[in-house]
Design a protein around this motif. Sequence first.
Motif, short mmCIF file in Angstrom:
data_model
loop_
_atom_site.label_atom_id
_atom_site.label_comp_id
_atom_site.label_asym_id
_atom_site.label_seq_id
_atom_site.Cartn_x
_atom_site.Cartn_y
_atom_site.Cartn_z
N PHE A 44 0.86 -1.10 0.06
CA PHE A 44 -0.11 0.06 0.08
C PHE A 44 0.97 1.31 0.02
O PHE A 44 1.79 1.40 0.78
CB PHE A 44 -0.76 0.05 1.37
CG PHE A 44 -1.79 -0.82 1.55
CD1 PHE A 44 -3.04 -0.70 0.88
CD2 PHE A 44 -1.85 -2.23 1.86
CE1 PHE A 44 -4.26 -1.69 0.85
CE2 PHE A 44 -2.64 -3.16 2.00
CZ PHE A 44 -4.00 -2.86 1.23
N LEU A 45 0.57 2.34 -1.14
CA LEU A 45 1.32 3.26 -0.74
C LEU A 45 0.15 4.51 -1.09
O LEU A 45 -0.23 4.64 -2.02
CB LEU A 45 2.40 3.43 -2.22
CG LEU A 45 3.29 2.26 -2.31
CD1 LEU A 45 2.80 1.40 -3.44
CD2 LEU A 45 4.86 2.90 -2.53
N ASP A 50 -1.97 5.41 14.36
CA ASP A 50 -3.35 4.89 14.35
C ASP A 50 -3.37 4.17 12.96
O ASP A 50 -4.04 3.02 12.95
CB ASP A 50 -4.37 5.65 14.79
CG ASP A 50 -3.94 6.05 16.30
OD1 ASP A 50 -3.46 5.36 17.09
OD2 ASP A 50 -4.69 7.21 16.68
N ILE A 51 -3.10 4.83 11.79
CA ILE A 51 -3.50 4.33 10.66
C ILE A 51 -2.57 3.12 10.34
O ILE A 51 -3.26 2.15 10.00
CB ILE A 51 -3.08 5.44 9.71
CG1 ILE A 51 -4.16 6.68 9.72
CG2 ILE A 51 -3.19 4.93 8.15
CD1 ILE A 51 -3.58 7.85 8.88
N LEU A 52 -1.41 3.23 10.73
CA LEU A 52 -0.64 2.17 10.45
C LEU A 52 -0.96 0.80 11.41
O LEU A 52 -0.95 -0.21 10.80
CB LEU A 52 0.99 2.55 10.80
CG LEU A 52 1.54 3.41 9.86
CD1 LEU A 52 2.85 3.86 10.49
CD2 LEU A 52 1.82 2.77 8.50
N VAL A 87 3.31 1.88 3.03
CA VAL A 87 4.15 3.23 2.86
C VAL A 87 3.12 4.29 2.96
O VAL A 87 2.21 4.61 2.14
CB VAL A 87 4.55 3.14 1.65
CG1 VAL A 87 5.59 4.66 1.39
CG2 VAL A 87 5.75 2.03 1.21
N LEU A 88 3.57 5.19 4.12
CA LEU A 88 2.45 6.24 4.32
C LEU A 88 3.17 7.61 4.36
O LEU A 88 4.18 7.90 5.29
CB LEU A 88 1.90 6.06 5.89
CG LEU A 88 0.85 7.19 6.14
CD1 LEU A 88 -0.56 7.07 5.27
CD2 LEU A 88 0.60 6.89 7.82
N THR A 89 2.87 8.35 3.45
CA THR A 89 3.51 9.65 3.14
C THR A 89 2.86 10.94 4.12
O THR A 89 1.58 10.72 4.07
CB THR A 89 3.58 10.03 1.63
OG1 THR A 89 2.31 10.03 1.38
CG2 THR A 89 4.25 9.13 0.90
N LEU A 90 3.59 11.57 4.82
CA LEU A 90 3.07 12.53 5.87
C LEU A 90 3.33 13.93 5.42
O LEU A 90 3.61 14.73 6.35
CB LEU A 90 3.83 12.21 7.02
CG LEU A 90 3.84 10.71 7.39
CD1 LEU A 90 4.37 10.67 8.94
CD2 LEU A 90 1.92 10.31 7.94
N GLY A 100 -5.17 7.23 3.74
CA GLY A 100 -4.96 6.20 4.94
C GLY A 100 -5.98 6.42 5.95
O GLY A 100 -6.77 5.27 6.39
N GLY A 101 -6.26 7.58 6.05
CA GLY A 101 -7.50 7.83 7.04
C GLY A 101 -8.81 7.45 6.40
O GLY A 101 -9.75 6.82 7.01
#
Length: 294
Positions: free
Chosen positions: A176-177, A194-196, A209-212, A183-184
């Motif tokens: 998942f990218l 929390d998302i992860l 992979v969660l971009t912030l 993500g929310g």
Amino acid sequence: MKILNFGSLNVDYVYTVDHMVQPGETLASQKMEVFPGGKGLNQSISLARAGAEVYHAGQVGEDGLFLKKLCEENGVDCTYLKEIPGKNGNAVIQVDQSGQNCILLYGGSNRTLTKEFIDEVIGHFDSGDLILLQNEVNLMDYIIERAYEQEMIIALNPSPYNEAMEACDLSKVTYFLMNEIEGGQITGKTQPEDILDVMLERYPDAKVVLTLGKDGVVYRDKEEQCTQGIFKVKAVDTTAAGDTFTGYFLSGVLGGDPVAEALCMASKASAIAVSRQGASPSIPWKKEVEETEL
């Protein structure tokens, strides 16, 4: 391993504005430019410029033939890129003074895929090959099912997140990218941790992979977690930032790089991209990323 990107190709109409147009407002733009784009095309070009061998599958309309030529010029294999009658997909993009953007999509040729075409394309790939998907084409749920049946590794950028995405069996996805918003939308959570947590609880074998944004990026799977900060540059246009990151990250990890190294390279490539105007034209080549000091 072969990489198949089954995705969109757009003609981007980019308007430079002081601020995003408000409801009921008529706003004069400072300029209008036309660029090649679409998340699928951008990610294929990013993969190719990062050094990966990538096949692009999709459809272009009569006004989008130059997009196929662009892919070929960048080393993307277009064997499975079909030319059809009618209007190509396009996007109307506003870019404000800070480089932020908002995008209005018209699906066009991207949203007229058939199950027969999907079957034909996926039949040319084998177990262990990777398929990269975004949500700018139709029949996403069917593509995921067919790729899973073919025992392909599925990488998904769930953008834009909508009811078509909710109809997909995301348990079949390995990579998942996504950004915080996506993500929310998937998890119902707002905080990165929390998302992860929810993602790995629901999909324990996934690699997320969660971009912030300004806070960088975080990667997590069931065995490790890595973070990477941003490289600070003056943002001109953020349109292809995520797509550049996706291509470079996947090229790195599939090429055998450690996750931390792939995150660093992808973040650096993304920083270079946002310092330039346009979508696919802003994506740097691997040599440039390696040689640029940020």
